[in-house]
Motif scaffolding. Structure first.
Motif, PDB file in Angstrom:
ATOM      1  N   ARG A 137       0.864  -1.182   0.000  1.00  0.00           N
ATOM      2  CA  ARG A 137       0.000   0.000   0.000  1.00  0.00           C
ATOM      3  C   ARG A 137       0.894   1.223   0.000  1.00  0.00           C
ATOM      4  O   ARG A 137       1.803   1.350   0.824  1.00  0.00           O
ATOM      5  CB  ARG A 137      -0.905  -0.007   1.229  1.00  0.00           C
ATOM      6  CG  ARG A 137      -1.981  -1.080   1.168  1.00  0.00           C
ATOM      7  CD  ARG A 137      -2.901  -0.972   2.347  1.00  0.00           C
ATOM      8  NE  ARG A 137      -3.711   0.234   2.269  1.00  0.00           N
ATOM      9  CZ  ARG A 137      -4.648   0.544   3.156  1.00  0.00           C
ATOM     10  NH1 ARG A 137      -4.873  -0.249   4.158  1.00  0.00           N
ATOM     11  NH2 ARG A 137      -5.330   1.655   3.034  1.00  0.00           N
ATOM     12  N   PRO A 138       0.688   2.156  -0.947  1.00  0.00           N
ATOM     13  CA  PRO A 138       1.638   3.249  -1.135  1.00  0.00           C
ATOM     14  C   PRO A 138       1.620   4.261   0.008  1.00  0.00           C
ATOM     15  O   PRO A 138       0.595   4.526   0.624  1.00  0.00           O
ATOM     16  CB  PRO A 138       1.147   3.908  -2.426  1.00  0.00           C
ATOM     17  CG  PRO A 138      -0.311   3.603  -2.480  1.00  0.00           C
ATOM     18  CD  PRO A 138      -0.434   2.233  -1.883  1.00  0.00           C
ATOM     19  N   ARG A 139       2.811   4.789   0.316  1.00  0.00           N
ATOM     20  CA  ARG A 139       3.023   5.965   1.132  1.00  0.00           C
ATOM     21  C   ARG A 139       2.727   5.814   2.617  1.00  0.00           C
ATOM     22  O   ARG A 139       2.790   6.787   3.365  1.00  0.00           O
ATOM     23  CB  ARG A 139       2.224   7.159   0.591  1.00  0.00           C
ATOM     24  CG  ARG A 139       2.497   7.502  -0.857  1.00  0.00           C
ATOM     25  CD  ARG A 139       3.942   7.837  -1.092  1.00  0.00           C
ATOM     26  NE  ARG A 139       4.356   9.040  -0.362  1.00  0.00           N
ATOM     27  CZ  ARG A 139       5.611   9.347  -0.072  1.00  0.00           C
ATOM     28  NH1 ARG A 139       6.588   8.511  -0.407  1.00  0.00           N
ATOM     29  NH2 ARG A 139       5.905  10.461   0.565  1.00  0.00           N
ATOM     30  N   LEU A 140       2.365   4.617   3.094  1.00  0.00           N
ATOM     31  CA  LEU A 140       2.264   4.433   4.543  1.00  0.00           C
ATOM     32  C   LEU A 140       3.678   4.435   5.128  1.00  0.00           C
ATOM     33  O   LEU A 140       4.638   4.070   4.455  1.00  0.00           O
ATOM     34  CB  LEU A 140       1.575   3.115   4.881  1.00  0.00           C
ATOM     35  CG  LEU A 140       0.047   3.093   4.854  1.00  0.00           C
ATOM     36  CD1 LEU A 140      -0.459   1.676   5.089  1.00  0.00           C
ATOM     37  CD2 LEU A 140      -0.531   4.029   5.902  1.00  0.00           C
ATOM     38  N   PRO A 141       3.823   4.838   6.382  1.00  0.00           N
ATOM     39  CA  PRO A 141       5.153   4.810   7.006  1.00  0.00           C
ATOM     40  C   PRO A 141       5.710   3.389   7.035  1.00  0.00           C
ATOM     41  O   PRO A 141       4.964   2.410   6.975  1.00  0.00           O
ATOM     42  CB  PRO A 141       4.884   5.328   8.426  1.00  0.00           C
ATOM     43  CG  PRO A 141       3.597   6.079   8.335  1.00  0.00           C
ATOM     44  CD  PRO A 141       2.796   5.381   7.291  1.00  0.00           C
ATOM     45  N   PRO A 142       7.033   3.254   7.145  1.00  0.00           N
ATOM     46  CA  PRO A 142       7.640   1.921   7.207  1.00  0.00           C
ATOM     47  C   PRO A 142       7.293   1.224   8.513  1.00  0.00           C
ATOM     48  O   PRO A 142       6.768   1.829   9.451  1.00  0.00           O
ATOM     49  CB  PRO A 142       9.140   2.225   7.130  1.00  0.00           C
ATOM     50  CG  PRO A 142       9.263   3.597   7.713  1.00  0.00           C
ATOM     51  CD  PRO A 142       8.024   4.331   7.284  1.00  0.00           C
TER      52      PRO A 142
ATOM     53  N   TYR B 199       4.182  11.081   4.600  1.00  0.00           N
ATOM     54  CA  TYR B 199       3.466   9.835   4.347  1.00  0.00           C
ATOM     55  C   TYR B 199       1.976  10.119   4.184  1.00  0.00           C
ATOM     56  O   TYR B 199       1.437  11.048   4.790  1.00  0.00           O
ATOM     57  CB  TYR B 199       3.666   8.852   5.496  1.00  0.00           C
ATOM     58  CG  TYR B 199       5.099   8.495   5.745  1.00  0.00           C
ATOM     59  CD1 TYR B 199       5.787   7.641   4.890  1.00  0.00           C
ATOM     60  CD2 TYR B 199       5.784   9.012   6.857  1.00  0.00           C
ATOM     61  CE1 TYR B 199       7.117   7.308   5.108  1.00  0.00           C
ATOM     62  CE2 TYR B 199       7.117   8.682   7.089  1.00  0.00           C
ATOM     63  CZ  TYR B 199       7.779   7.832   6.211  1.00  0.00           C
ATOM     64  OH  TYR B 199       9.091   7.517   6.431  1.00  0.00           O
ATOM     65  N   THR B 200       1.298   9.302   3.386  1.00  0.00           N
ATOM     66  CA  THR B 200      -0.143   9.446   3.206  1.00  0.00           C
ATOM     67  C   THR B 200      -0.868   8.410   4.050  1.00  0.00           C
ATOM     68  O   THR B 200      -0.666   7.201   3.882  1.00  0.00           O
ATOM     69  CB  THR B 200      -0.536   9.270   1.732  1.00  0.00           C
ATOM     70  OG1 THR B 200       0.102  10.277   0.950  1.00  0.00           O
ATOM     71  CG2 THR B 200      -2.054   9.392   1.564  1.00  0.00           C
ATOM     72  N   ILE B 201      -1.693   8.897   4.952  1.00  0.00           N
ATOM     73  CA  ILE B 201      -2.482   8.020   5.815  1.00  0.00           C
ATOM     74  C   ILE B 201      -3.929   8.079   5.324  1.00  0.00           C
ATOM     75  O   ILE B 201      -4.604   9.097   5.480  1.00  0.00           O
ATOM     76  CB  ILE B 201      -2.390   8.461   7.282  1.00  0.00           C
ATOM     77  CG1 ILE B 201      -0.922   8.471   7.738  1.00  0.00           C
ATOM     78  CG2 ILE B 201      -3.225   7.543   8.176  1.00  0.00           C
ATOM     79  CD1 ILE B 201      -0.711   9.007   9.137  1.00  0.00           C
ATOM     80  N   PRO B 202      -4.420   7.006   4.684  1.00  0.00           N
ATOM     81  CA  PRO B 202      -5.766   7.038   4.091  1.00  0.00           C
ATOM     82  C   PRO B 202      -6.871   7.184   5.131  1.00  0.00           C
ATOM     83  O   PRO B 202      -6.724   6.777   6.289  1.00  0.00           O
ATOM     84  CB  PRO B 202      -5.871   5.683   3.380  1.00  0.00           C
ATOM     85  CG  PRO B 202      -4.463   5.218   3.219  1.00  0.00           C
ATOM     86  CD  PRO B 202      -3.730   5.742   4.411  1.00  0.00           C
TER      87      PRO B 202
ATOM     88  N   ARG C  53      -9.941  11.660   7.279  1.00  0.00           N
ATOM     89  CA  ARG C  53      -9.740  12.022   5.870  1.00  0.00           C
ATOM     90  C   ARG C  53      -8.345  11.568   5.449  1.00  0.00           C
ATOM     91  O   ARG C  53      -7.502  11.278   6.301  1.00  0.00           O
ATOM     92  CB  ARG C  53      -9.896  13.534   5.669  1.00  0.00           C
ATOM     93  CG  ARG C  53      -8.923  14.364   6.508  1.00  0.00           C
ATOM     94  CD  ARG C  53      -9.046  15.854   6.186  1.00  0.00           C
ATOM     95  NE  ARG C  53     -10.258  16.422   6.742  1.00  0.00           N
ATOM     96  CZ  ARG C  53     -10.315  17.123   7.865  1.00  0.00           C
ATOM     97  NH1 ARG C  53      -9.207  17.318   8.583  1.00  0.00           N
ATOM     98  NH2 ARG C  53     -11.440  17.622   8.306  1.00  0.00           N
ATOM     99  N   ASP C  54      -8.102  11.503   4.150  1.00  0.00           N
ATOM    100  CA  ASP C  54      -6.751  11.219   3.686  1.00  0.00           C
ATOM    101  C   ASP C  54      -5.833  12.325   4.196  1.00  0.00           C
ATOM    102  O   ASP C  54      -6.084  13.511   3.957  1.00  0.00           O
ATOM    103  CB  ASP C  54      -6.698  11.172   2.158  1.00  0.00           C
ATOM    104  CG  ASP C  54      -7.439   9.964   1.579  1.00  0.00           C
ATOM    105  OD1 ASP C  54      -7.830   9.093   2.370  1.00  0.00           O
ATOM    106  OD2 ASP C  54      -7.615   9.910   0.347  1.00  0.00           O
ATOM    107  N   THR C  55      -4.773  11.956   4.888  1.00  0.00           N
ATOM    108  CA  THR C  55      -3.929  12.941   5.568  1.00  0.00           C
ATOM    109  C   THR C  55      -2.460  12.706   5.243  1.00  0.00           C
ATOM    110  O   THR C  55      -1.972  11.575   5.323  1.00  0.00           O
ATOM    111  CB  THR C  55      -4.119  12.845   7.102  1.00  0.00           C
ATOM    112  OG1 THR C  55      -5.500  13.054   7.412  1.00  0.00           O
ATOM    113  CG2 THR C  55      -3.272  13.877   7.818  1.00  0.00           C
TER     114      THR C  55
END
Length: 494
Positions: free
Chosen positions: A30-35, A383-386, A376-378
Motif C-alpha cells: 500500500r503506497p506511502r504508509l510509514p515503514p 506519508y499518506t495516511i488514508p 480524511r486522507d492525511t
C-alpha cells in the motif's frame, strides 16, 4: 493414471498460493504508509508481540523505526506515533484529521460505535457537549465536587481505621471509594462499602481491565475475525460488559420511576429529560442505547483509572519509605493533623504534588491510549495516511520520552521539581492524552488523586511485610491497561 481427487488438491493448493500472494501484496505494497515490520497474511505483525506485551513491543519498534511507523493488527494497518513531538503533532496540530475512533475488537461487539467513548462524528459531538455541560452543572471542575470527594475521603479513612493495622489487599476498598465519587454525579447517590451488587460491579471493572490486557485480549484485537469464534477467556469480556450494562439499566429504571422534570438529580435525569426534549428530532443521538453505554463509559473510566493509579502509588511508597517520610513531613508542616486537606493545599505542597505527578507518569495506566482513526486522507511527515486508517498515539512513549524525563524507566519525583524544590510543569506529562479527545474527567481525576492521597497519608503510615523489588513496581506494559500486582499492606494510624 492420476489418483482420484488429485486435481482438486492441486487446484486448492494453487488457489491458496494465489490468495496468499494477493494478501501479501495488499499488506506490503500500500503506497506511502510509514515503514514498519513486514506483516504476514491474515495475522499481520502478531508474531512481533513477545510474551503478551503489546505496549512494550510498540515501544521497542518505535526505537527501531522512528517516530512514525506502521504496525499491522491482522489485516488492518495502524500508524503509530512515538514520542512527544509526534504525538503532539498528530493529536493537536492534526487534531481534526485523527479525531475518529479506531477499532478495539475486545469491546466493539458491545459498544458498536455507541456511547461517549466509542462514538465519533455527530454522535460523539452531541454526547461530548451534553456530558461536559451536565458534569459541570453537577460540580465537576467546581468547588462543589471537592465536598463530595472529601466526604468519600472521610469514609475510606474510617474504613481503613477499622482494620486496626492488619494486613490486607486494599484494591477493592480503593476502587469503592473512588467509584463512589462518579456514582454520586451520574446516579445521584453513593453506595455502601458492603453493598454486594456494587462490589460485583467493581470486580467487573478489574476483571475487564485484566482480560483486555491479557495475551488473549491482545490477540483478539489483532485478529478478531478468528478470535471472535474461538473459545477462551477473552470471550468473557462481552459477558462482563453486558452485566455492567444490566446494572446501569437498573439504575436508569429507578430514575424513570421517580423523575421530576423540575428537579433533575443527576446525569441520568438530565439525559432522560434531553431524550424527551428531542424525541421528534431524527438527528438526535439522545437515545436509551447511548444513555446506557455512556453511563457504562463514565462508571468505568471515572472509577477504575484513578483507583488503579492510587494502587500503583501506594505500592511505590511501600517500596520507597523515604519518599513517604518526606510527604509526611511536608503534610505536617502545611496541613497538620487537625484539619482535612483541601485542594488549595496542593500549591503549597510541591513535593507531594511532584510525587503524585510521577506516580501518574510512572504507572502509565493506559499506555497505548484509546484508539483513533483518520477522518480524511492525511499527509503526515511525508506519508499518506488514508481515511479510516487506525492510528495509535502511544502515550507510554511520551511519558517515557528521554528528551523530557531524565530517568524515564525509574520512579523519580525530581522530574517535576526544579533545583530549588518548587513544582515544575512538564509539557510531556500527558496521562489524559492530548487534543479534542482527551479525557473529559481530567480535572476531576487530578482533584481525586490529590485529596485521596493526602487524606489517607495524613492519617496513616503505609507498611508491608513484603520487600518489593523494582520489577514489582514497574508497569507490566502489556496491552490496554497497566494493572499493578496484587499486594497486601497495613495502614497504621499515625
Amino acid at each position: 493414471m492420476e489418483p482420484p481427487g488429485c486435481g482438486i488438491i492441486l487446484f486448492s493448493a494453487v488457489l491458496g498460493l494465489i490468495v496468499f500472494y494477493l494478501l501479501w501484496t495488499y499488506l506490503c505494497k500500500r503506497p506511502r504508509l510509514p515503514p514498519g515490520p513486514t506483516p504476514l497474511p491474515i495475522i499481520g505483525n502478531l508474531l512481533e508481540v513477545k510474551n503478551g506485551q503489546m505496549a512494550k513491543t510498540l515501544m521497542e519498534l518505535g526505537k527501531k523505526y522512528g517516530s512514525v511507523y506502521t504496525f499491522y493488527f491482522g489485516l488492518h494497518p495502524v500508524v503509530v506515533f512515538y514520542g512527544y513531538e509526534a504525538v503532539k503533532e498528530a493529536l493537536v496540530d492534526h487534531g481534526d484529521d485523527f479525531i475518529g475512533r479506531g477499532r478495539q475488537p475486545t469491546v466493539d461487539r458491545v459498544f458498536e460505535g455507541y456511547g461517549l467513548i466509542a462514538s465519533e462524528g455527530n454522535r460523539w459531538r452531541q454526547l461530548k457537549r451534553f456530558t461536559l455541560t451536565t458534569l459541570r452543572n453537577f460540580g465537576v471542575g467546581k468547588r462543589t465536587i471537592e465536598y463530595r470527594i472529601k466526604e468519600e475521603c472521610s469514609s475510606i479513612v474510617q474504613e481503613l481505621t477499622s482494620y486496626n493495622g492488619r494486613q490486607f489487599d486494599p484494591a477493592i476498598i480503593i476502587s469503592k471509594a473512588v467509584s463512589n465519587v462518579i456514582c454520586s454525579v451520574v446516579f445521584g447517590r453513593r453506595f455502601q462499602y458492603d453493598d454486594a451488587r456494587f462490589h460485583r460491579m467493581l470486580d467487573i471493572f478489574y476483571e475487564t481491565f485484566e482480560l483486555m490486557s491479557s495475551t488473549w485480549g491482545q490477540v483478539q484485537d489483532m485478529i478478531p475475525m478468528i478470535m471472535n469464534h474461538i473459545p477462551g477467556p477473552h470471550q468473557k469480556i462481552t459477558t462482563l460488559l453486558e452485566e455492567l450494562n444490566d446494572f446501569v439499566t437498573e439504575q436508569v429504571k429507578l430514575n424513570q420511576q421517580t423523575l421530576d422534570e423540575q428537579d433533575p438529580r443527576d446525569y441520568i435525569d438530565c439525559f432522560l429529560l434531553k431524550m424527551q426534549e428531542e424525541k421528534d428530532n431524527p438527528e438526535s443521538e439522545f437515545t436509551m442505547r447511548n444513555l446506557i453505554l455512556t453511563l457504562n463509559n463514565l462508571f468505568f473510566a471515572g472509577g477504575e483509572t484513578v483507583s488503579t493509579t492510587l494502587k500503583h502509588g501506594f505500592l511505590v511508597l511501600l517500596k520507597y519509605p523515604d519518599i513517604q517520610a518526606k510527604i509526611h513531613k511536608e503534610m505536617d508542616d502545611v496541613i497538620g493533623r487537625d484539619r482535612t486537606p483541601n485542594i488549595e493545599d496542593r500549591n503549597r505542597m510541591p513535593y507531594t504534588d511532584a510525587v503524585i505527578h510521577e506516580i501518574q507518569r510512572f504507572s502509565n495506566v493506559i499506555p497505548m491510549n484509546a484508539p483513533h482513526s483518520a477522518t480524511r486522507d492525511t499527509v503526515f511527515r511525508g506519508y499518506t495516511i488514508p481515511k479510516g486508517t487506525g492510528v495509535c498515539a502511544l502515550l507510554c512513549s511520551v511519558l517515557e520520552d528521554p528528551t523530557y524525563f531524565a530517568t524515564p524507566d525509574k520512579f523519580n519525583p525530581n522530574h517535576f521539581l526544579d533545583s530549588e524544590g518548587n513544582f515544575k510543569r512538564n509539557e510531556a506529562f500527558v496521562p489524559f492524552s492530548l487534543g479534542k479527545r482527551l479525557c473529559l474527567g481530567e480535572g476531576l481525576a487530578r482533584m481525586e488523586l490529590f485529596l485521596f492521597f493526602t487524606s489517607i497519608l495524613q492519617n496513616f503510615s503505609l507498611i508491608s511485610q513484603t520487600q518489593f523489588t523494582d520489577a514489582d513496581i514497574y508497569p507490566r506494559m502489556a496491552g490496554f491497561a497497566n494493572v499493578p500486582i496484587s499486594y497486601r499492606m497495613s495502614f497504621v494510624a499515625r
